[in-house]
Design a protein around this motif. Structure first.
Motif, PDB file in Angstrom:
ATOM      1  N   ASN A 137      27.315  21.135   0.708  1.00 35.00           N
ATOM      2  CA  ASN A 137      27.887  19.744   0.462  1.00 35.00           C
ATOM      3  C   ASN A 137      29.021  19.490   1.534  1.00 35.00           C
ATOM      4  OD1 ASN A 137      27.020  19.313  -1.730  1.00 35.00           O
ATOM      5  ND2 ASN A 137      28.279  20.962  -3.264  1.00 35.00           N
ATOM      6  N   ASN A 138      30.210  19.390   1.329  1.00 30.96           N
ATOM      7  CA  ASN A 138      31.048  19.261   2.870  1.00 30.96           C
ATOM      8  C   ASN A 138      31.904  20.511   3.335  1.00 30.96           C
ATOM      9  OD1 ASN A 138      32.922  19.166   0.199  1.00 30.96           O
ATOM     10  ND2 ASN A 138      34.065  18.209   0.669  1.00 30.96           N
ATOM     11  N   PHE A 139      31.202  21.521   3.046  1.00 28.12           N
ATOM     12  CA  PHE A 139      32.000  22.604   3.434  1.00 28.12           C
ATOM     13  C   PHE A 139      31.416  23.745   4.287  1.00 28.12           C
ATOM     14  CE2 PHE A 139      31.040  23.523  -0.432  1.00 28.12           C
ATOM     15  CZ  PHE A 139      30.604  25.224  -1.047  1.00 28.12           C
ATOM     16  N   TYR A 140      31.704  24.808   4.365  1.00 23.62           N
ATOM     17  CA  TYR A 140      31.082  25.628   5.852  1.00 23.62           C
ATOM     18  C   TYR A 140      30.514  27.288   5.191  1.00 23.62           C
ATOM     19  CZ  TYR A 140      30.306  21.748   8.674  1.00 23.62           C
ATOM     20  OH  TYR A 140      30.096  20.685   8.828  1.00 23.62           O
ATOM     21  N   ILE A 141      30.057  27.914   5.761  1.00 24.89           N
ATOM     22  CA  ILE A 141      29.946  29.166   5.254  1.00 24.89           C
ATOM     23  C   ILE A 141      29.448  30.178   6.097  1.00 24.89           C
ATOM     24  CG2 ILE A 141      29.691  31.260   3.650  1.00 24.89           C
ATOM     25  CD1 ILE A 141      28.850  27.775   2.646  1.00 24.89           C
ATOM     26  N   GLU A 142      30.161  30.906   6.928  1.00 28.71           N
ATOM     27  CA  GLU A 142      29.680  31.239   7.826  1.00 28.71           C
ATOM     28  C   GLU A 142      29.046  33.340   7.165  1.00 28.71           C
ATOM     29  OE1 GLU A 142      30.761  31.755  12.254  1.00 28.71           O
ATOM     30  OE2 GLU A 142      32.592  32.825  11.096  1.00 28.71           O
ATOM     31  N   LEU A 143      28.128  33.723   7.840  1.00 27.14           N
ATOM     32  CA  LEU A 143      28.197  35.252   7.140  1.00 27.14           C
ATOM     33  C   LEU A 143      27.878  35.533   9.163  1.00 27.14           C
ATOM     34  CD1 LEU A 143      24.617  34.975   5.057  1.00 27.14           C
ATOM     35  CD2 LEU A 143      27.843  35.113   4.405  1.00 27.14           C
ATOM     36  N   LYS A 144      28.377  37.268   9.137  1.00 20.41           N
ATOM     37  CA  LYS A 144      28.829  37.747  10.099  1.00 20.41           C
ATOM     38  C   LYS A 144      27.639  39.103   9.664  1.00 20.41           C
ATOM     39  CE  LYS A 144      32.131  39.851  13.634  1.00 20.41           C
ATOM     40  NZ  LYS A 144      34.082  40.470  12.808  1.00 20.41           N
ATOM     41  N   TYR A 145      27.468  39.420  10.795  1.00 15.74           N
ATOM     42  CA  TYR A 145      26.451  40.487  10.400  1.00 15.74           C
ATOM     43  C   TYR A 145      25.989  41.350  12.086  1.00 15.74           C
ATOM     44  CZ  TYR A 145      23.249  37.984   7.658  1.00 15.74           C
ATOM     45  OH  TYR A 145      22.805  37.187   6.739  1.00 15.74           O
ATOM     46  N   ILE A 146      26.379  42.633  11.741  1.00 11.41           N
ATOM     47  CA  ILE A 146      26.182  43.974  12.861  1.00 11.41           C
ATOM     48  C   ILE A 146      24.196  43.741  13.586  1.00 11.41           C
ATOM     49  CG2 ILE A 146      26.138  46.126  14.056  1.00 11.41           C
ATOM     50  CD1 ILE A 146      28.418  46.633  11.982  1.00 11.41           C
ATOM     51  N   THR A 147      24.243  43.065  14.825  1.00  9.02           N
ATOM     52  CA  THR A 147      22.996  42.898  14.580  1.00  9.02           C
ATOM     53  C   THR A 147      22.184  44.294  14.856  1.00  9.02           C
ATOM     54  OG1 THR A 147      23.976  41.242  16.753  1.00  9.02           O
ATOM     55  CG2 THR A 147      21.636  42.295  17.096  1.00  9.02           C
ATOM     56  N   LYS A 148      22.564  45.311  15.572  1.00  4.40           N
ATOM     57  CA  LYS A 148      21.580  46.713  15.262  1.00  4.40           C
ATOM     58  C   LYS A 148      21.799  46.959  13.639  1.00  4.40           C
ATOM     59  CE  LYS A 148      21.720  51.054  16.821  1.00  4.40           C
ATOM     60  NZ  LYS A 148      22.412  52.305  17.643  1.00  4.40           N
ATOM     61  N   GLY A 149      20.554  46.794  13.093  1.00  2.49           N
ATOM     62  CA  GLY A 149      20.270  47.248  12.034  1.00  2.49           C
ATOM     63  C   GLY A 149      20.544  46.352  10.624  1.00  2.49           C
ATOM     64  N   ILE A 182      28.128  41.752   7.341  1.00  7.75           N
ATOM     65  CA  ILE A 182      30.134  42.635   7.266  1.00  7.75           C
ATOM     66  C   ILE A 182      30.662  41.279   7.044  1.00  7.75           C
ATOM     67  CG2 ILE A 182      29.809  44.875   8.720  1.00  7.75           C
ATOM     68  CD1 ILE A 182      30.598  42.835  10.397  1.00  7.75           C
ATOM     69  N   GLN A 183      30.604  40.391   6.993  1.00  9.29           N
ATOM     70  CA  GLN A 183      31.628  39.499   6.464  1.00  9.29           C
ATOM     71  C   GLN A 183      31.312  38.066   6.088  1.00  9.29           C
ATOM     72  OE1 GLN A 183      34.870  38.577   9.459  1.00  9.29           O
ATOM     73  NE2 GLN A 183      36.030  38.361   7.988  1.00  9.29           N
ATOM     74  N   LEU A 184      31.859  37.390   5.136  1.00  6.82           N
ATOM     75  CA  LEU A 184      31.200  35.805   4.322  1.00  6.82           C
ATOM     76  C   LEU A 184      32.615  35.119   4.774  1.00  6.82           C
ATOM     77  CD1 LEU A 184      29.371  34.792   1.442  1.00  6.82           C
ATOM     78  CD2 LEU A 184      32.247  34.007   2.134  1.00  6.82           C
ATOM     79  N   ASN A 185      32.869  34.096   5.657  1.00  3.61           N
ATOM     80  CA  ASN A 185      33.857  33.179   5.672  1.00  3.61           C
ATOM     81  C   ASN A 185      33.640  31.843   5.262  1.00  3.61           C
ATOM     82  OD1 ASN A 185      36.650  31.960   6.628  1.00  3.61           O
ATOM     83  ND2 ASN A 185      36.248  32.702   8.750  1.00  3.61           N
ATOM     84  N   SER A 186      34.134  31.259   4.256  1.00  5.13           N
ATOM     85  CA  SER A 186      34.114  29.798   3.949  1.00  5.13           C
ATOM     86  C   SER A 186      34.862  28.780   4.447  1.00  5.13           C
ATOM     87  CB  SER A 186      33.513  29.546   2.745  1.00  5.13           C
ATOM     88  OG  SER A 186      34.828  30.543   1.935  1.00  5.13           O
ATOM     89  N   PHE A 187      34.416  27.895   4.960  1.00  2.00           N
ATOM     90  CA  PHE A 187      35.322  26.794   5.418  1.00  2.00           C
ATOM     91  C   PHE A 187      35.016  25.044   5.532  1.00  2.00           C
ATOM     92  CE2 PHE A 187      33.148  28.258   8.850  1.00  2.00           C
ATOM     93  CZ  PHE A 187      32.859  27.377   9.882  1.00  2.00           C
ATOM     94  N   ASN A 188      36.582  24.559   5.794  1.00  2.00           N
ATOM     95  CA  ASN A 188      35.959  22.930   5.125  1.00  2.00           C
ATOM     96  C   ASN A 188      36.180  22.531   6.637  1.00  2.00           C
ATOM     97  OD1 ASN A 188      38.667  22.503   4.649  1.00  2.00           O
ATOM     98  ND2 ASN A 188      38.166  21.292   2.710  1.00  2.00           N
TER      99      ASN A 188
END
Length: 87
Positions: A45-57, A61-67
């Motif tokens: 819809n009108n918001f975003y979600i950023e997923l953060k991963y450790i590249t190796k493996g 590690i983290q989810l951040n939602s924002f608009n």
């Protein structure tokens, strides 16, 4: 219905429900890399979600939602507009 979910409603879900909502209703908009991390940007819809991963493996590690659009600036350099320039 989850496809009409607001940012507030998304944030009230537990982490597993948030991941399920992303899989069903989220659209991947962009990705980027920073040092040993990979970031995936989704939109619902009108918001975003950023997923953060450790590249190796590929470890989540983290989810951040924002608009707000300020956080989108990090992704602008990843968008390829070469095809648009040819028109």
């Amino acid at each position: 219905m989850l496809n009409d979910i607001t940012l507030y409603e998304f944030n009230s879900l537990n982490e597993l429900e948030q991941i399920e909502a992303l899989g069903e209703y989220g659209q991947i908009v962009a990705h980027r890399f920073q040092e040993e991390f990979k970031f995936l940007l989704y939109q619902i819809n009108n918001f975003y979600i950023e997923l953060k991963y450790i590249t190796k493996g590929n470890i989540f590690i983290q989810l951040n939602s924002f608009n707000t659009t300020e956080k989108l600036e990090l992704y602008l350099k990843e968008i390829n507009i070469d095809e648009l320039k040819k028109r």
